[in-house]
Structure formats: structure tokens, C-alpha cells
Design a protein around this motif. Structure first.
Motif, PDB file in Angstrom:
ATOM      1  N   ASP A  56      39.459  31.260  30.901  1.00 23.99           N
ATOM      2  CA  ASP A  56      40.213  32.019  29.900  1.00 23.99           C
ATOM      3  C   ASP A  56      39.480  32.042  28.568  1.00 23.99           C
ATOM      4  O   ASP A  56      39.441  33.065  27.873  1.00 23.99           O
TER       5      ASP A  56
ATOM      6  N   ILE B  40      48.481  40.427  30.342  1.00 19.46           N
ATOM      7  CA  ILE B  40      48.054  39.025  30.299  1.00 19.46           C
ATOM      8  C   ILE B  40      48.814  38.261  29.219  1.00 19.46           C
ATOM      9  O   ILE B  40      49.250  37.118  29.418  1.00 19.46           O
TER      10      ILE B  40
ATOM     11  N   GLY C  11      51.295  35.239  29.761  1.00 23.85           N
ATOM     12  CA  GLY C  11      51.047  33.983  29.054  1.00 23.85           C
ATOM     13  C   GLY C  11      52.260  33.468  28.318  1.00 23.85           C
ATOM     14  O   GLY C  11      52.461  32.260  28.208  1.00 23.85           O
TER      15      GLY C  11
ATOM     16  N   ASP D 204      46.556  32.742  40.544  1.00 24.26           N
ATOM     17  CA  ASP D 204      46.132  31.589  39.745  1.00 24.26           C
ATOM     18  C   ASP D 204      46.531  30.295  40.433  1.00 24.26           C
ATOM     19  O   ASP D 204      45.734  29.350  40.541  1.00 24.26           O
TER      20      ASP D 204
ATOM     21  N   ARG E 278      46.084  31.851  27.317  1.00 28.43           N
ATOM     22  CA  ARG E 278      46.351  33.118  27.998  1.00 28.43           C
ATOM     23  C   ARG E 278      46.834  34.189  27.023  1.00 28.43           C
ATOM     24  O   ARG E 278      46.392  35.337  27.063  1.00 28.43           O
TER      25      ARG E 278
END
Length: 342
Positions: free
Chosen positions: A77, A200, A204, A213, A239
Motif C-alpha cells: 500500500d 479504495i 479503507g 486481500d 488504505r
């Protein structure tokens, strides 16, 4: 007053700040250095001191769990986030050196809109209870730098207009030419980056992980909480920041391609920004063994669209072979008036 007398009356700081563009260039370079630092830390396998303090664990302790995949996942990340910061820096430097230098109001508004989006993403991950102190300090430095750079540069614009200047394209949109189709692909890539980055960031702030993931990690969210209840907030912070960076990159890329006159310098800036962003975001995955195709398919598609776009635009933009169909032309005086909001 001759030139020597004028120089003797100029202040030191005012000479450095000039028309405000040096401050904006400083912000751009600072973003690139921050991105490079994130890449360096990840490549050398180091957490920041406040990460270790927040977790109460160091990298070696985390690496002892499940073949070090937690650490690799966190670094992947951060590598992607670092690449996004460098990409933003490339585009900002182009804006400073070319359209903003020429007094184009739309370039000024790109800084405003992207600044709101970028700095706003800093707040996205505060809800998880982790305040990245280094990120906070960097924000406190960049925010006034960009603010004062914009405030000073406003007076140097050819025409002062509203953000509606961003709605006027430099060249009419068409799919009937090599350049037009390539430009459309670049615009589509930018939209994809905005949507992907927002996705994303939302993940997150909510679920943190997608199923792919967790399959890569070989763990559940409960397993993370059992190891350390602060792990998920730290990963959520990464994230959300990464997603905000990707979305901001897409936003800047879109308006640079939409509003910018086709030129060699624009092509080079776009190629550098996209190349940096996609290379880091995709390239880190095989290095950590995270190669799930369904997870990477959107990135692959975006990279292919981008590569096709810059390839098709190369000759028209870099060799002056821009040919437009009959009835289509670069912005006319009438369209320039509408661009300025008059």
C-alpha cells in the motif's frame, strides 16, 4: 529606475516567492520527495517510528506471523501511495512551468480542486483512531505553501474566472483521429483512477479489506484483532491515504489532458506521471507474491489504456502531427471567452 536600482530595491523573500509559482513548485517537489521516501522505507523494510510506537510491535515481530505477509501487505500500500505522490508532483511541475506561467486560469483551478481533494483525504482515516504525525506535519507544511502560492499567483492570471474554466476543453473531443482516440483513452484512464481511488478509500474507511486481500493474508479480521487490535486501524490509515492519492492523481490527469493544449511538454508530463504511478502500483505485487488476477485486473486494464493512449498521442503531440477533422479545431476565441467564464 534602471534594472540595477530595481534589483537593489527587491526584497529577498519576495524575490524568492516571485509570482507564487516557486511556492507551488516547492509543494510539488516536496510531494515527490515524500513519495520517494515512502518507496525507500518500503524497499528497505522499515516502519516509521510512530508506526512502531502506535502498534507496540516492530517489523521483526510482525514478520514472524504468517510468512511476513502482513508487513508485505502494508508495504505494498505504501509503495503505491508513494508512486501516486510522485505522479502528482510531475503533473504539478508541468502546470507550474507551462500553463500557469502563461497565466492560464484553468491551471490555477486544477491546483485548487486537487488541493481540496488531496488535503481532504487526510481526514478520511482519522475515524479509525490513528493520526499519522509525520503525515500531519507534512500537511501543515504543504497546506500554507500551496495556499500562499495560489493566492499570489492569482494576480498574474490573464483572466480571473470561476472554476467553470475547467469545463472548456482545449481541443474538441473526437474519436476520428489518432490523437482524438488516444486522448479519449487518457481521459478514460483518468476517470478510472478517480473511481478506483475513491473505491479504495471507501473500503479503507469501512471494510478495510476485500476478499482477495484476506486470501493473500491467510487471515480474517478477527485474527488481526487477536494479534494486535491496532493493526486494522493502521492498515485502514494506509488504505484511505493510498486511495485518496490515486483519486487525486486521476483528477489532475483528467484536467491536464482535457484543458491543456496538445504539446510535447504535456505528453512528457503525462507519460512520466502515469508511468511512475502504474509501475509502482502494479510492479510491487509480484514482488510480494500478491498476484490475484481478479484483484489486479482493473490496474492491468488501466495500464493498457494508458499505454495505448500515450502511444497514439506521441506523434501528434511530440512531432507536431496534430490533424483535426473538418469542423474541429483548437479552442477558438469564442471558446476561450467561455473558458474564462465571460
Amino acid at each position: 529606475m534602471n534594472r540595477a536600482d530595481h534589483n537593489s530595491q527587491s526584497g529577498f523573500l519576495s524575490s524568492l516567492i516571485g509570482d507564487g509559482r516557486p511556492l507551488l513548485a516547492l509543494a510539488a517537489v516536496s510531494l515527490m520527495l515524500s513519495g520517494g521516501f515512502a518507496l525507500f522505507l518500503s524497499a528497505t523494510g522499515h516502519f516509521l517510528p510512530h508506526d512502531v510506537h502506535f502498534l507496540g510491535m516492530d517489523k521483526e515481530q510482525l514478520c514472524g506471523i504468517n510468512q511476513c505477509r502482513i508487513v508485505h501487505f502494508m508495504f505494498h500500500d505504501r509503495v503505491s501511495f508513494g508512486g501516486a505522490l510522485i505522479a502528482i508532483g510531475w503533473l504539478y511541475l508541468w502546470l507550474v512551468q507551462f500553463p500557469l506561467k502563461a497565466g492560464e486560469v484553468w491551471a490555477w483551478w486544477i491546483f485548487v480542486v486537487s488541493g481540496v481533494a488531496g488535503f481532504g483525504s487526510f481526514l478520511a482515516y482519522l475515524g479509525y483512531g490513528y493520526l499519522d504525525s509525520w503525515h500531519g506535519v507534512a500537511t501543515l507544511f504543504l497546506l500554507p505553501t500551496q495556499f500562499f502560492g495560489l493566492a499570489i499567483s492569482w494576480s498574474g492570471l490573464k483572466q480571473r474566472a470561476s472554476a467553470r474554466a475547467l469545463l472548456q476543453p482545449a481541443v474538441s473531443l473526437t474519436l476520428r483521429t489518432r490523437f482524438g482516440f488516444g486522448r479519449a483513452l487518457l481521459l478514460g484512464t483518468a476517470v478510472g483512477l478517480v473511481l478506483g481511488g475513491l473505491t479504495i478509500a471507501v473500503v479503507g474507511m469501512t471494510n478495510v479489506f476485500v476478499p482477495q486481500d484476506l486470501r493473500y493474508l491467510g487471515m480474517t479480521v478477527r485474527d488481526f484483532d487477536a494479534i494486535n487490535p491496532r493493526l486494522v486501524p493502521l492498515i485502514a490509515h494506509d488504505r484511505a491515504g493510498f486511495g485518496g492519492g490515486i483519486a487525486t492523481t486521476g483528477l489532475i490527469l483528467f484536467f491536464c489532458v482535457w484543458c491543456g493544449q496538445p504539446s510535447r511538454s504535456l505528453w512528457q508530463a503525462v507519460a512520466l506521471a502515469g508511468g511512475t504511478g502504474f509501475l509502482t502500483a502494479i510492479g510491487v505485487h509480484p514482488l510480494i507474491g500478491y498476484t490475484d488476477f481478479t484483484q489486479l485486473a482493473p490496474a492491468y486494464a488501466g495500464a493498457l489504456m494508458f499505454l495505448a493512449g500515450v502511444t497514439l498521442c506521441y506523434r501528434p503531440m511530440c512531432r507536431g502531427e496534430l490533424a483535426l477533422p473538418a469542423g474541429l479545431s483548437p479552442a477558438s476565441p469564442t471558446s476561450e471567452a467561455s473558458r474564462s467564464g465571460n
